[in-house]
Design an enzyme around this catalytic site. Structure first.
Site, PDB file in Angstrom:
ATOM      1  N   SER A 173      -9.604  31.452   0.436  1.00 54.97           N
ATOM      2  CA  SER A 173      -9.986  30.337  -0.439  1.00 54.97           C
ATOM      3  C   SER A 173      -9.154  29.319  -1.119  1.00 54.97           C
ATOM      4  O   SER A 173      -7.826  29.840  -1.344  1.00 54.97           O
ATOM      5  CB  SER A 173     -10.834  31.210  -1.713  1.00 54.97           C
ATOM      6  OG  SER A 173     -11.406  30.215  -2.483  1.00 54.97           O
ATOM      7  N   TYR A 215     -10.646  37.894  -8.129  1.00 45.55           N
ATOM      8  CA  TYR A 215     -10.790  36.742  -6.853  1.00 45.55           C
ATOM      9  C   TYR A 215      -9.758  35.825  -6.489  1.00 45.55           C
ATOM     10  O   TYR A 215      -9.209  36.041  -5.282  1.00 45.55           O
ATOM     11  CB  TYR A 215     -12.372  36.231  -7.009  1.00 45.55           C
ATOM     12  CG  TYR A 215     -12.747  35.414  -5.947  1.00 45.55           C
ATOM     13  CD1 TYR A 215     -13.350  35.884  -4.755  1.00 45.55           C
ATOM     14  CD2 TYR A 215     -12.650  33.973  -5.809  1.00 45.55           C
ATOM     15  CE1 TYR A 215     -13.734  35.304  -3.571  1.00 45.55           C
ATOM     16  CE2 TYR A 215     -12.796  33.195  -4.588  1.00 45.55           C
ATOM     17  CZ  TYR A 215     -13.605  33.858  -3.602  1.00 45.55           C
ATOM     18  OH  TYR A 215     -13.971  33.062  -2.473  1.00 45.55           O
TER      19      TYR A 215
HETATM   20  N1  LIG Z   1     -18.887  29.670  -0.500  1.00 48.29           N
HETATM   21  C1  LIG Z   1     -17.920  29.154  -0.867  1.00 48.29           C
HETATM   22  O1  LIG Z   1     -17.721  28.049  -1.586  1.00 48.29           O
HETATM   23  C2  LIG Z   1     -16.480  30.029  -0.417  1.00 48.29           C
HETATM   24  C3  LIG Z   1     -15.425  29.320  -0.903  1.00 48.29           C
HETATM   25  C4  LIG Z   1     -14.120  29.761  -0.525  1.00 48.29           C
HETATM   26  C5  LIG Z   1     -14.262  31.244   0.178  1.00 48.29           C
HETATM   27  N2  LIG Z   1     -15.413  31.599   0.407  1.00 48.29           N
HETATM   28  C6  LIG Z   1     -15.329  33.010   1.018  1.00 48.29           C
HETATM   29  O2  LIG Z   1     -16.123  32.944   2.277  1.00 48.29           O
HETATM   30  C7  LIG Z   1     -16.411  34.345   2.589  1.00 48.29           C
HETATM   31  C8  LIG Z   1     -17.856  34.172   2.715  1.00 48.29           C
HETATM   32  O3  LIG Z   1     -18.620  34.112   1.678  1.00 48.29           O
HETATM   33  P1  LIG Z   1     -20.127  33.197   1.504  1.00 48.29           P
HETATM   34  O4  LIG Z   1     -19.786  32.151   0.759  1.00 48.29           O
HETATM   35  O5  LIG Z   1     -20.454  32.927   2.865  1.00 48.29           O
HETATM   36  O6  LIG Z   1     -20.842  34.371   0.945  1.00 48.29           O
HETATM   37  P2  LIG Z   1     -22.402  34.825   1.383  1.00 48.29           P
HETATM   38  O7  LIG Z   1     -23.432  33.921   1.620  1.00 48.29           O
HETATM   39  O8  LIG Z   1     -22.630  35.452  -0.196  1.00 48.29           O
HETATM   40  O9  LIG Z   1     -21.986  35.978   2.411  1.00 48.29           O
HETATM   41  C9  LIG Z   1     -21.312  37.039   2.346  1.00 48.29           C
HETATM   42  C10 LIG Z   1     -21.315  37.756   3.521  1.00 48.29           C
HETATM   43  O10 LIG Z   1     -20.494  39.105   3.424  1.00 48.29           O
HETATM   44  C11 LIG Z   1     -21.303  40.220   3.441  1.00 48.29           C
HETATM   45  N3  LIG Z   1     -20.770  41.363   2.890  1.00 48.29           N
HETATM   46  C12 LIG Z   1     -20.481  41.294   1.345  1.00 48.29           C
HETATM   47  N4  LIG Z   1     -20.084  42.539   1.289  1.00 48.29           N
HETATM   48  C13 LIG Z   1     -19.802  43.195   2.046  1.00 48.29           C
HETATM   49  C14 LIG Z   1     -19.148  44.627   2.561  1.00 48.29           C
HETATM   50  N5  LIG Z   1     -18.757  45.322   1.716  1.00 48.29           N
HETATM   51  N6  LIG Z   1     -18.926  44.589   3.890  1.00 48.29           N
HETATM   52  C15 LIG Z   1     -19.599  43.862   5.090  1.00 48.29           C
HETATM   53  N7  LIG Z   1     -20.277  42.861   4.567  1.00 48.29           N
HETATM   54  C16 LIG Z   1     -20.119  42.326   3.378  1.00 48.29           C
HETATM   55  C17 LIG Z   1     -22.638  39.644   3.203  1.00 48.29           C
HETATM   56  O11 LIG Z   1     -23.757  40.487   3.702  1.00 48.29           O
HETATM   57  P3  LIG Z   1     -24.446  41.856   3.100  1.00 48.29           P
HETATM   58  O12 LIG Z   1     -24.611  41.777   1.549  1.00 48.29           O
HETATM   59  O13 LIG Z   1     -25.482  42.182   3.885  1.00 48.29           O
HETATM   60  O14 LIG Z   1     -23.238  43.083   3.043  1.00 48.29           O
HETATM   61  C18 LIG Z   1     -22.537  38.406   3.557  1.00 48.29           C
HETATM   62  O15 LIG Z   1     -22.874  38.477   5.227  1.00 48.29           O
HETATM   63  C19 LIG Z   1     -15.923  35.168   1.339  1.00 48.29           C
HETATM   64  O16 LIG Z   1     -15.025  36.005   1.825  1.00 48.29           O
HETATM   65  C20 LIG Z   1     -15.789  34.331   0.206  1.00 48.29           C
HETATM   66  O17 LIG Z   1     -14.758  34.658  -0.739  1.00 48.29           O
HETATM   67  C21 LIG Z   1     -16.678  31.243  -0.096  1.00 48.29           C
END
Ligand SMILES: NC(=O)c1ccc[n+]([C@@H]2O[C@H](COP(=O)([O-])OP(=O)(O)OC[C@H]3O[C@@H](n4cnc5c(N)ncnc54)[C@H](OP(=O)(O)O)[C@@H]3O)[C@@H](O)[C@H]2O)c1
Length: 290
Positions: free
Chosen positions: A164, A181
């Site tokens: 991130s 985080y």
């Molecule tokens: N969105 C942003 O703005 C942003 C920015 C920078 C970085 N990121 C990073 O991008 C990645 C994805 O985030 P997102 O924004 O797409 O969030 P999201 O929509 O909340 O998706 C998170 C995903 O991770 C899964 N997950 C959570 N805990 C888990 C575990 N213990 N084991 C396996 N799967 C797990 C969730 O499914 P379940 O609940 O079914 O497990 C879901 O599929 C993360 O690493 C986040 O830090 C996001």
């Protein structure tokens, strides 16, 4: 003299035809965006993993309805908790039932926690560090034999880690501070560099992506609490937030022949937002001369 216009098979440079990919955190958000891109770029198998089996199955059903997949290509559900070693071992076992090798690992599952300095909980700090850093290491470690199976000097396997921009700059502070985080994302970037140098001689390349704000389930709450989507879009130098295609383009590039010599790299996908804070002063247009 060599023909310097000659590029080996340019039309297939960004193709993932026949590749096998594993996506953790693949049931929604950036992981599902990437899974769709992997399949549409030609992957033969894409494993979708997250904790909730139903969410994985729903994502797989949606992906398998995409109109432009390669013949026989499919998404496969592999529910597992990436936060535990048993969960990661179960993921590897499920993947191994369908394939003897893996070409692409998108280590994307992650969690966050927002709470002010005084009350920022120790347990949340540990949980976030464990999933966002240690589990990435264990997932790469346990999948390495499958990643190595078909990897060659000319066609290396790829690991892509979702870090991130919070790991490059300072994360959110104040009421919703994300100390754990931000630290976890900085740590996983450096883990990625260490793995990249360790694994490249085995023909496994490791790179990281640093998304800025993308309106997903994880980010939406924070975006709302800090002024809303429109405000954040307006303050971005590119005047918008991230879109699914922005993730798709970068992961396909990193996973394809186009990215075959990119290793230990970090790619920001944030419209330049991280560096906009480096602007010292903005001079206004001079007023009318009197
Ligand atoms: N969105 C942003 O703005 C942003 C920015 C920078 C970085 N990121 C990073 O991008 C990645 C994805 O985030 P997102 O924004 O797409 O969030 P999201 O929509 O909340 O998706 C998170 C995903 O991770 C899964 N997950 C959570 N805990 C888990 C575990 N213990 N084991 C396996 N799967 C797990 C969730 O499914 P379940 O609940 O079914 O497990 C879901 O599929 C993360 O690493 C986040 O830090 C996001």
């Amino acid at each position: 003299m060599a023909d310097e216009t000659a590029l080996a098979d340019f039309p297939s440079l960004f193709s993932l035809k026949g590749k096998v990919a594993v996506v953790t955190g693949g049931s929604r958000g950036l992981g599902l965006n990437a899974a769709s891109a992997f399949l549409q770029a030609g992957c033969a198998k894409v494993f979708i993993s997250s904790r909730k089996a139903k969410a994985c199955e729903e994502a797989v059903a949606q992906l398998n309805k995409l109109p432009n997949l390669q013949p026989g290509a499919r998404a496969i559900s592999a529910p597992a908790d990436s936060a535990t070693v048993q969960g990661i071992e179960s993921l590897v076992a499920q993947v191994s039932q369908h394939t003897e090798h893996v070409d692409i690992l998108f280590a994307n599952a992650g969690a966050t926690w927002g709470e002010k300095f005084e009350t920022h909980p120790e347990s949340a700090f540990s949980k976030v560090m464990d999933l966002n850093v240690k589990s990435v290491f264990v997932t790469v470690q346990k999948l390495a034999p499958l990643l190595q199976k078909r990897a060659t000097l000319d066609d290396p396997s790829r690991v892509i880690i979702t870090a991130s921009t919070a790991g490059l700059g300072v994360g959110t502070l104040g009421r919703q501070a994300t100390f754990g985080y931000s630290a976890s994302k900085a740590a996983v970037l450096h883990l990625g560099r260490n793995l990249a140098v360790e694994l490249a001689p085995r023909h496994i390349l490791v790179n990281s992506i640093c998304p800025g704000f993308f309106p997903t389930k994880m980010a939406n709450g924070l975006l709302e609490l800090t002024g809303g989507l429109e405000k954040h879009a307006k303050s971005n130098p590119a005047r918008r937030l991230g879109r699914p295609e922005d993730i798709a383009g970068v992961v396909v590039y990193l996973a394809s022949r186009a990215g075959a010599h990119v290793n230990a790299a970090t790619i920001e996908i944030d419209g330049g937002a991280l560096w906009s804070t480096g602007q010292l002063l903005e001079a206004k247009d001079p007023g009318p001369k009197l």
